[in-house]
Design an enzyme around this catalytic site. Structure first.
Site, mmCIF file in Angstrom:
data_model
loop_
_atom_site.group_PDB
_atom_site.id
_atom_site.type_symbol
_atom_site.label_atom_id
_atom_site.label_comp_id
_atom_site.label_asym_id
_atom_site.label_seq_id
_atom_site.Cartn_x
_atom_site.Cartn_y
_atom_site.Cartn_z
ATOM 1 N N GLU A 126 87.022 15.575 62.643
ATOM 2 C CA GLU A 126 86.922 15.942 64.070
ATOM 3 C C GLU A 126 86.070 17.204 64.198
ATOM 4 O O GLU A 126 86.448 18.170 64.859
ATOM 5 C CB GLU A 126 88.334 16.168 64.637
ATOM 6 C CG GLU A 126 89.310 15.055 64.248
ATOM 7 C CD GLU A 126 90.749 15.245 64.734
ATOM 8 O OE1 GLU A 126 91.107 16.374 65.081
ATOM 9 O OE2 GLU A 126 91.477 14.244 64.776
ATOM 10 N N CYS A 137 97.940 15.640 71.540
ATOM 11 C CA CYS A 137 97.343 16.945 71.827
ATOM 12 C C CYS A 137 96.581 16.965 73.137
ATOM 13 O O CYS A 137 96.738 17.857 73.952
ATOM 14 C CB CYS A 137 96.461 17.420 70.679
ATOM 15 S SG CYS A 137 95.035 16.406 70.312
#
Lengths: 647, 647
Positions: free
Chosen positions: A317, A413
């Site tokens: 990521e 998240c």
């Protein structure tokens, strides 16, 4: 670097804006209640959360085993932070009462020494603080601190604030520069932001000093995580194991002063930069400011998608190399764009420069809110700039990049991060210092500042039109500074600035992206901005190989994209004419109702049926429609592209 | 479908060609001796092979453990097959003697029942034939059969042929449609090709029947590999474990008649299609031919790169979905292009259609030989159409795609595959049947066919010029059919065909890509072809999103590419004008000496330094140079692109 301007709290601003009020309603009416149910394990078919139950078990109020990610507590914290801001937008005594109940459980779960992390309290009490690399105790602590500060600011209730102060004090007792203390650093940065928020709320310098310690300790010993791993005998715990010890991944390869390029996990990096900028502003620390500025420039000039999205590399990521910005393989996490808002906001507080407000605006209108379905019910973690059904979400290299927003995730998240961003939007609208009030964003609202009440009436982002009505609270002269988006050119006579109807020479009043109007204000004074929005074309730097030959369309702060549902098959065969004629129109029906779309007289290239042909494709006229990027994938699975070939 | 034309052996053709003779010399003088040393573990710094030693141990001539891949034997077989062909190109009695010695060892290693696989003989004698999915015994057997057949054809020596016949007979005793026999199928197709070669050399139908059995059994029970895995208690052996049981990966999901789309591992697929076409031709099997044709069309019309490369998905070295042909992420394995030559050749034998010869030519001049460095010393497995140093070979998604050819690989498939292709090039040049001889490729040579000796003199691929001198061996009329590349248009008057100086109406003589000249031939009759080569532009189908707005340049059979070393930085900023003016010129120095390059008056787009700018880039004139694709990455690490934006 100018003196840090005073932060404005979200509670000082009541948003009343055609665009943002409905966003706030959605997150308050849909996302917060949904997440509350998830946290309570009341949503069938959604990965079990157990987050509240973990706290109940840790508090001795329930029996059972810990369940969830090792950082499951952070879901609880983020929800509470979102609730805090939401109460300032829309008071809800029942919700507040439930939040108070949860805070009571959290308080009971806290250990006598201040320790608070249900995974370790319930499951591995002997292993506290031994795996900072993978176990995210400091990350969870940071989110809990943010929640405690926000809840106190929103409600005046300090129970959670006191909990997190005890937690912070416990951390201070264990970590620090002193010889006998641990020189550990968090695997996932966040505690630095939490500590800075505690400092801002309480004024206690020990929290700021601890934030500085964690930031300055980082990268001093790049082998820290390796040594930690050796110490624990190469074991891992917390259901979570990192195979590689790539310290660039969590920005632990160099000190924050040495880091010149944004690398590694984008959210971790941007949380760190945010805390750095916050601290630099709080301390007037020029050296730290320069470190922030270097990283800011690298991100904005070499690693950011035009939508504001960040993270070109799905592996970890992460940020990719400079100018490596694949549209279809983008990681482009919603949380990274949210973090970029935080970073920009902290930079802006140090220096009233429109370049920061422009990026904040870009993020807010594009790659943050693209993370949420228009009905608030589903979420993207990954916000690509090109989607190809059958490839996106399916094939190697593209599995992370889904063509449609799925529901909740086990690693929850992004949705709660969107909640806290959107409910606290007010605080990004203004700064205030001794001599001036600074409007950063054109959002309809009533703001209660120290020097004035200001009512903003606007049809932004669909029209370049905003009226500021000033109700001064002082008889002294002060300055109203309004951020003018970077694309507005006051050389053009249709763009103008008026005070009480009288045209001012905006070009002269403009400094670094803000017009400065200094006067003795009278109740009802009105400052009016008018800048008819044009459709603009954007071109990527020639270094960006992915966008060769392409153009992207913008209008106001909005980046546009083309979807299959409007434009038929093979949108890669469409062409935007170099003599672009784009007609904006307001969508009157369907889920995009109220959005301004673009109608374009373009072309479709029609070629041979063969895979390769020596006959050049011929261009046929085609009526194309572009929609605001943030609205993509709301009308079924289909192709999407932001960057279009120009012809 | 016409009657299968007679196959011509590589030994019947002596290549004497400016382009190909030096290729043959390189593989004979560099690759074969190098690989021999590798097989003997005499090259320091190269992954230990142990292949010969494995056979010595299996033969009881040496003590020790098996070492290497479970399919290590296939390296031995491929080398022997290459040696066989090389002896027909360039006799070498010392090399032949060494090969004979190795064959003697192989013979000694063979078990009394005919079994031959050193991994299982040495290491796991109890586990023969129990893990066809992962252990590649049949794959190794197939390569050994190909070697035995080739060595017999090249030298007349049948020792290895007898070994592989015993091996084939052993396989026939175990596998087959009969109830008591195993219904196993190979995890990696290849034995089907080997069995067909044994059939062609020996005329024994049992080998053809066994090939048919393996082909027709495939996909009948898609759960075969799963059941096999259950039977062996989910264990794996042979240092090699496949996590997934994705039966599309090895084309076991449907019968060969049901498969309509090329899926899974590209080399396995193409080896299977090759055997299918070989069998269909041998048996005049229309149904199987149609199955081949369906797969051929899918490959050629939806899954092939313009260079002939195959395999758009690096995961599993696989075909991707239709039209999904990423240039930089391509798998595009050298072996897959070689396999496509095999497949095209078998299709051509069934049907003299230039579409097959065109693809064979495309593969030979582009993505097969691009696998070898110009000096023959290093090899690409992956032949992308775009390379970006710093990304290619480094970042997620691109690690397989190296910017420079490395040396030998532990899994040594591509270099020996190139050896056998290039040394056996002669056999791809001709077919012959009762009434005609068919020239498929314009390669300088002397061919000993049944009806005639033919000398071909050509400056192809650099000039469209070939002279065929015929020395008939019969006084009867026969046809000389010459494949005319698909890009040659006899409507254009500069393109012409002459017999002994007299111009023929080539257009009328042309049928499916071949001109047919039927006459009583006299010694010294000369057929001359002239077609001045133009630089051609190619456009991809609009479905191919990767190539939107792009053009590729071709000349003759050659695909061209642009490299940084010739064109400076950021080759993505270069543009090919729509009114292309490209001047071919022969490179006079350096490693590309003798190659025809293209000089193009093009443009370079010069844009803002900003990452995104509203100013369109401006075009500046730029002199561009394109080089034949196969020569890329011979002048240091640099950017490369085949597909260029057109302007």
């Amino acid at each position: 670097m100018s003196k840090k301007a005073g932060e404005v709290r979200s509670g000082q601003v009541k948003i009343s804006d055609a665009f943002w009020s409905q966003m706030q309603e959605k997150v308050i009416d849909v996302v917060i209640p949904f997440q509350e149910k998830v946290l309570n394990d009341e949503v069938p078919g959604v990965a079990k959360s157990h987050a509240i139950e973990n706290f109940r078990i840790a508090a001795g109020l329930s029996q059972g085993e810990f369940y969830g990610m090792v950082f499951q507590d952070s879901d609880m914290a983020k929800w509470l932070e979102g609730v805090a801001y939401s109460l300032t937008v829309k008071p809800d005594s029942a919700l507040e009462a439930r939040a108070d109940d949860i805070i009571e459980i959290i308080e009971k779960a806290q250990q006598p020494d201040g320790y608070l992390d249900t995974y370790f309290i319930v499951k591995e009490p002997e292993r506290r603080w031994q795996n900072l690399h993978e176990c995210h105790e400091l990350y969870c602590a940071g989110h809990m601190m943010e929640a405690g500060a926000a809840y106190y600011e929103a409600t005046g209730k300090d129970r959670l604030l006191r909990v997190v102060e005890r937690l912070a004090d416990h951390i201070i007792s264990l970590f620090g520069p002193e010889g006998e203390k641990s020189h550990g650093i968090p695997g996932h940065q966040e505690v630095e932001i939490g500590l800075m928020k505690l400092y801002h709320v309480t004024g206690k310098e020990k929290y700021r000093d601890m934030a500085r310690h964690f930031l300055e300790e980082r990268g001093k010993n790049p082998d820290y995580f390796y040594e930690e791993k050796m110490k624990r005998g190469w074991q891992h715990w917390g259901q979570y194991s990192t195979d590689k010890l790539d310290v660039t991944y969590n920005q632990a390869h160099e000190t924050v002063y040495e880091q010149k390029e944004a690398v590694g996990h984008a959210v971790r990096a941007l949380y760190m930069y945010t805390a750095m900028a916050d601290l630099a502003g709080a301390d007037g620390d020029e050296k730290l400011y320069q470190a922030c500025r270097t990283l800011w420039e690298n991100v904005v000039n070499k690693k950011m998608y035009i939508t504001g999205a960040l993270g070109g590399n799905p592996e970890g990521e992460s940020f990719s190399s400079n100018y490596e910005l694949p549209n279809d393989m983008a990681y482009a996490e919603t949380c990274a764009s949210i973090a970029m808002v935080f970073f920009a906001h902290r930079m802006l507080e140090m220096e009233m420069d429109g370049c920061y407000a422009d990026i904040m605006e870009k993020e807010l209108y594009n790659s943050t809110i693209s993370g949420m379905q228009l009905d608030g019910k589903k979420y993207f973690y990954v916000n690509p700039l090109e989607c190809e059904p059958g490839v996106s979400g399916k094939l190697f290299g593209y599995r992370h990049s889904l063509p449609m927003r799925p529901g909740w995730y086990a690693c929850a998240c992004c949705p709660p991060n969107l909640v806290r961003l959107i409910t606290s939007l007010g605080k990004y609208c203004w700064s205030e210092n001794d001599s001036a009030i600074y409007s950063h964003l054109m959002i309809g609202q009533k703001a209660e500042l120290e020097k004035a009440q200001v009512i903003v009436d606007t049809s932004y982002p669909w029209e370049g039109k905003a009226d500021y009505t000033i109700m001064p609270k002082t008889e002294e002269e002060f300055t109203l500074a309004i951020h003018i988006p970077g694309y507005v050119d006051f050389e053009r006579e249709e763009n103008c600035l008026r005070v009480n109807g009288e045209i001012l020479d905006a070009g002269k009043l403009l400094k670094k992206g803000y017009v400065y109007i200094t006067r003795k204000w009278t109740v009802g004074d009105k400052v009016s901005l008018r800048f008819p929005l044009e459709v603009r074309r954007a071109y990527a730097n020639q270094h960006v190989r992915e966008n060769a030959g392409c153009v992207a369309l913008l209008r106001g702060p909005m980046v546009y994209c083309f979807e299959g549902v409007d434009n038929g098959e093979m949108i890669q065969s469409l062409r935007i004419p170099k003599d672009l004629k784009a007609i904006p129109f307001t969508c009157e029906e369907g889920v995009l109702k109220g959005n301004v779309l673009l109608s374009i007289e373009g072309y479709r290239m029609v070629g041979s049926d063969e895979l390769y042909s020596e006959k050049p494709p011929v261009k046929e006229k085609a009526k194309l429609t572009a929609v605001p990027y943030y609205t993509w994938a709301n009308r079924g699975e289909n192709q999407m592209r932001v960057w279009m070939q120009e012809e």
